[in-house]
Design a protein around this motif. Structure first.
Motif, PDB file in Angstrom:
ATOM      1  N   UNK A 121       0.900  -1.260  -0.056  1.00  0.00           N
ATOM      2  CA  UNK A 121       0.029   0.060   0.129  1.00  0.00           C
ATOM      3  C   UNK A 121       0.864   1.282  -0.071  1.00  0.00           C
ATOM      4  N   UNK A 133      -7.184  10.043  -2.595  1.00  0.00           N
ATOM      5  CA  UNK A 133      -8.187   9.099  -3.476  1.00  0.00           C
ATOM      6  C   UNK A 133      -7.558   7.967  -3.720  1.00  0.00           C
ATOM      7  N   UNK A 134      -8.090   6.817  -3.491  1.00  0.00           N
ATOM      8  CA  UNK A 134      -7.562   5.502  -3.799  1.00  0.00           C
ATOM      9  C   UNK A 134      -7.306   5.248  -5.165  1.00  0.00           C
ATOM     10  N   UNK A 136      -6.585   2.737  -8.695  1.00  0.00           N
ATOM     11  CA  UNK A 136      -7.456   1.475  -8.854  1.00  0.00           C
ATOM     12  C   UNK A 136      -6.670   0.320  -8.481  1.00  0.00           C
ATOM     13  N   UNK A 138      -5.011   0.143  -5.740  1.00  0.00           N
ATOM     14  CA  UNK A 138      -5.466   0.032  -4.446  1.00  0.00           C
ATOM     15  C   UNK A 138      -6.557  -0.752  -4.194  1.00  0.00           C
ATOM     16  N   UNK A 139      -7.796  -0.216  -4.779  1.00  0.00           N
ATOM     17  CA  UNK A 139      -8.929  -0.829  -4.795  1.00  0.00           C
ATOM     18  C   UNK A 139      -8.688  -2.482  -5.157  1.00  0.00           C
ATOM     19  N   UNK A 140      -8.158  -2.914  -6.121  1.00  0.00           N
ATOM     20  CA  UNK A 140      -7.901  -4.115  -6.716  1.00  0.00           C
ATOM     21  C   UNK A 140      -7.286  -5.129  -5.331  1.00  0.00           C
ATOM     22  N   UNK A 142      -7.084  -4.508  -2.193  1.00  0.00           N
ATOM     23  CA  UNK A 142      -8.173  -4.834  -1.090  1.00  0.00           C
ATOM     24  C   UNK A 142      -9.094  -5.775  -1.528  1.00  0.00           C
ATOM     25  N   UNK A 143      -9.787  -5.656  -2.614  1.00  0.00           N
ATOM     26  CA  UNK A 143     -10.948  -6.562  -3.211  1.00  0.00           C
ATOM     27  C   UNK A 143     -10.376  -7.979  -3.234  1.00  0.00           C
ATOM     28  N   UNK A 145      -7.702  -9.257  -1.805  1.00  0.00           N
ATOM     29  CA  UNK A 145      -7.092  -9.411  -0.413  1.00  0.00           C
ATOM     30  C   UNK A 145      -8.482  -9.950   0.205  1.00  0.00           C
ATOM     31  N   UNK A 189     -14.936  -8.125 -11.069  1.00  0.00           N
ATOM     32  CA  UNK A 189     -15.302  -6.750 -10.541  1.00  0.00           C
ATOM     33  C   UNK A 189     -14.225  -5.783 -10.727  1.00  0.00           C
ATOM     34  N   UNK A 190     -12.964  -6.176 -10.236  1.00  0.00           N
ATOM     35  CA  UNK A 190     -11.726  -5.259 -10.271  1.00  0.00           C
ATOM     36  C   UNK A 190     -11.550  -4.660 -11.612  1.00  0.00           C
ATOM     37  N   UNK A 193     -14.303  -2.580 -13.086  1.00  0.00           N
ATOM     38  CA  UNK A 193     -14.166  -1.252 -12.425  1.00  0.00           C
ATOM     39  C   UNK A 193     -13.196  -0.369 -12.840  1.00  0.00           C
ATOM     40  N   UNK A 194     -12.158  -1.127 -13.077  1.00  0.00           N
ATOM     41  CA  UNK A 194     -10.937  -0.504 -13.714  1.00  0.00           C
ATOM     42  C   UNK A 194     -11.072   0.246 -14.994  1.00  0.00           C
TER      43      UNK A 194
ATOM     44  N   UNK B 137      -9.925  -3.002   5.462  1.00  0.00           N
ATOM     45  CA  UNK B 137      -9.828  -1.691   4.796  1.00  0.00           C
ATOM     46  C   UNK B 137      -9.286  -0.529   5.526  1.00  0.00           C
ATOM     47  N   UNK B 141      -5.868   1.135   4.482  1.00  0.00           N
ATOM     48  CA  UNK B 141      -6.107   2.608   3.870  1.00  0.00           C
ATOM     49  C   UNK B 141      -5.642   3.746   4.726  1.00  0.00           C
ATOM     50  N   UNK B 144      -2.038   4.085   3.732  1.00  0.00           N
ATOM     51  CA  UNK B 144      -1.721   4.585   2.649  1.00  0.00           C
ATOM     52  C   UNK B 144      -2.234   6.251   2.913  1.00  0.00           C
ATOM     53  N   UNK B 146      -5.153   7.291   2.709  1.00  0.00           N
ATOM     54  CA  UNK B 146      -6.313   7.422   1.823  1.00  0.00           C
ATOM     55  C   UNK B 146      -7.293   7.845   2.508  1.00  0.00           C
ATOM     56  N   UNK B 148     -10.640   8.757   0.354  1.00  0.00           N
ATOM     57  CA  UNK B 148     -11.510   8.243  -0.568  1.00  0.00           C
ATOM     58  C   UNK B 148     -11.352   6.724  -1.226  1.00  0.00           C
ATOM     59  N   UNK B 149     -12.158   6.051  -0.845  1.00  0.00           N
ATOM     60  CA  UNK B 149     -11.805   4.539  -0.866  1.00  0.00           C
ATOM     61  C   UNK B 149     -12.561   3.970  -2.501  1.00  0.00           C
ATOM     62  N   UNK B 150     -13.334   5.058  -3.036  1.00  0.00           N
ATOM     63  CA  UNK B 150     -14.072   4.703  -4.353  1.00  0.00           C
ATOM     64  C   UNK B 150     -14.846   3.398  -4.124  1.00  0.00           C
ATOM     65  N   UNK B 151     -14.554   2.409  -5.189  1.00  0.00           N
ATOM     66  CA  UNK B 151     -15.308   1.320  -5.462  1.00  0.00           C
ATOM     67  C   UNK B 151     -14.771   0.092  -4.523  1.00  0.00           C
ATOM     68  N   UNK B 152     -14.123   0.511  -3.495  1.00  0.00           N
ATOM     69  CA  UNK B 152     -13.331  -0.957  -2.806  1.00  0.00           C
ATOM     70  C   UNK B 152     -14.325  -1.692  -2.125  1.00  0.00           C
ATOM     71  N   UNK B 156     -15.734  -5.453  -2.180  1.00  0.00           N
ATOM     72  CA  UNK B 156     -15.525  -6.323  -1.083  1.00  0.00           C
ATOM     73  C   UNK B 156     -17.011  -6.935  -0.374  1.00  0.00           C
TER      74      UNK B 156
END
Lengths: 203, 175
Positions: A121, A133-134, A136, A138-140, A142-143, A145, A189-190, A193-194, B137, B141, B144, B146, B148-152, B156
């Motif tokens: 991270x 702002x996260x 893509x 980062x989102x991937x 976590x998802x 994970x 989904x990742x 979404x990306x 999360x 986050x 990092x 962060x 704003x975690x957007x679509x996370x 999940x």
């Protein structure tokens, strides 16, 4: 972190206060008193069973680490990671962290996975220009994970064994299919979404 | 789908065989390393013991007082509609916040119904295919910086829901 701690604070407190109140109202206070004593004893008995199973597992995992098996698994994961993280430069150290985090999760080494994940991270944050702002990526991370792809849930087997299961490992196959499905959904989904974020000019 | 039970029997021995075999071929000091690693396992367990005592006492009180039964009776009309056992709703929800609290609830289900019962097996599968969303999360986050975690979260929740649904389906198919 702070918020989570506060939440657990309330959760724990409310469970105890509520439990005792309901116990008094329903005239079960004798049972409640016994449960308090017995549960604490039970936690220790459980941990003794877990000591055996967990030590066996971490021992085997140490062998896997020192023999270079985990390193070669991490390497084997690379092509798969290119699909999930198309923007990360190929030789960037973060690839290493992400792969190690994933392998540790798959092998049921949650406590070893977290430090690797946090390092990943921090690197992703640099790639994201320290934005709040996260990205893509980062989102991937976590998802995938959270989708908990896991070969052997060591804890669950220890619990089942402690409470007298005839075959504690019998749930492994079903669990594996379930977790593969959830990881697959996380993967799809990742990726989608990306694509959608790129279209909206997000990175 | 019964073959999955036989496959389950193979998973642990096969992994052991593979890891130890790999170690032998690479001339690793396998026994020394095993001993070293096993010591780490002790630390891991001892670290979670205090948490487990605290939470198991709380769940024990909730169970003995009858509060857990009240909750699952209250939820039954809704969960019957979804073909999901009402007794497992608290586990599914708590698991998103705290792994150890969920564990205590799982142990309670093992005690009440047995680990080899329908509920016991389903909750075992569920525990192995879901994660502690909010805690993870928050920790990641936070590291990092962060906000704003957007679509996370959406992603999940989606994977967790898939895990829960698949646990129900797999338990029905396999056992």
């Amino acid at each position: 972190m702070g918020k989570v701690k506060i939440m657990l604070n309330y959760l724990w407190g409310i469970m105890i206060v509520l439990g005792i109140t309901v116990g008094v109202l329903r005239g079960e206070i004798g049972e409640v008193s016994q449960a308090t004593i017995n549960s604490s004893k039970e936690a220790v008995a459980l941990c003794i069973t877990m000591l055996g199973i967990m030590a066996m597992w971490t021992g085997i995992m140490q062998v896997a680490k020192k023999s270079g098996l985990i390193a070669s698994l991490t390497k084997a994961l690379r092509p798969f990671l290119r699909l999930l993280y198309p923007d990360i430069p190929k030789d960037h150290v973060v690839n290493e962290y992400i792969a190690s985090n994933m392998i540790a999760n798959i092998l049921g080494l949650g406590w070893a996975a977290t430090p690797m994940g946090l390092m990943a991270m921090k690197e992703l944050k640099k790639l994201n220009h320290d934005s709040e702002v996260a990205s893509c990526d980062m989102c991937t991370l976590l998802i995938i994970n959270i989708s908990s792809l896991q070969l052997i849930p060591v804890n669950v087997i220890a619990y089942r064994s402690q409470y007298g299961s005839v075959n504690p490992a019998e749930i492994l196959g079903a669990g594996l299919v379930a977790t593969i499905c959830s990881t697959f959904v996380g993967f799809v989904f990742s990726v989608i979404a990306r694509k959608l974020s790129y279209r909206n000019g997000h990175r | 789908m019964r073959f999955l039970i036989y496959i389950s029997d193979y998973i642990i021995p096969f992994l052991l065989f593979y890891i130890i075999g790999f170690g032998l071929l690479n001339k690793t000091n396998i026994f020394d390393e095993f001993i070293q690693g096993a010591k780490d396992g002790f630390k891991v367990v001892l670290d979670i013991l205090p948490t487990l005592i605290g939470l198991m006492v709380a769940i024990g009180i909730l169970r003995a007082s009858g509060a857990l039964n009240i909750v699952s009776d209250f939820l039954r009309p809704l969960t019957n509609l979804l073909h999901f056992p009402s007794q497992l709703v608290p586990v599914a929800i708590i698991k998103m916040f705290s792994s150890s609290a969920a564990t205590s609830l799982v142990l309670d289900i093992f005690k009440e119904y047995g680990p080899d019962s329908y509920l016991g097996r389903m909750v075992s599968v569920m525990m192995s295919s879901t994660e502690t969303i909010f805690y993870t999360l928050a920790v990641y986050f936070m590291a990092a910086g962060v906000k704003k975690t957007r679509y996370t979260l959406l992603g999940c929740l989606l994977t967790t829901l898939t895990g829960i649904i698949m646990s129900v389906i797999m338990t029905k198919l396999v056992f």
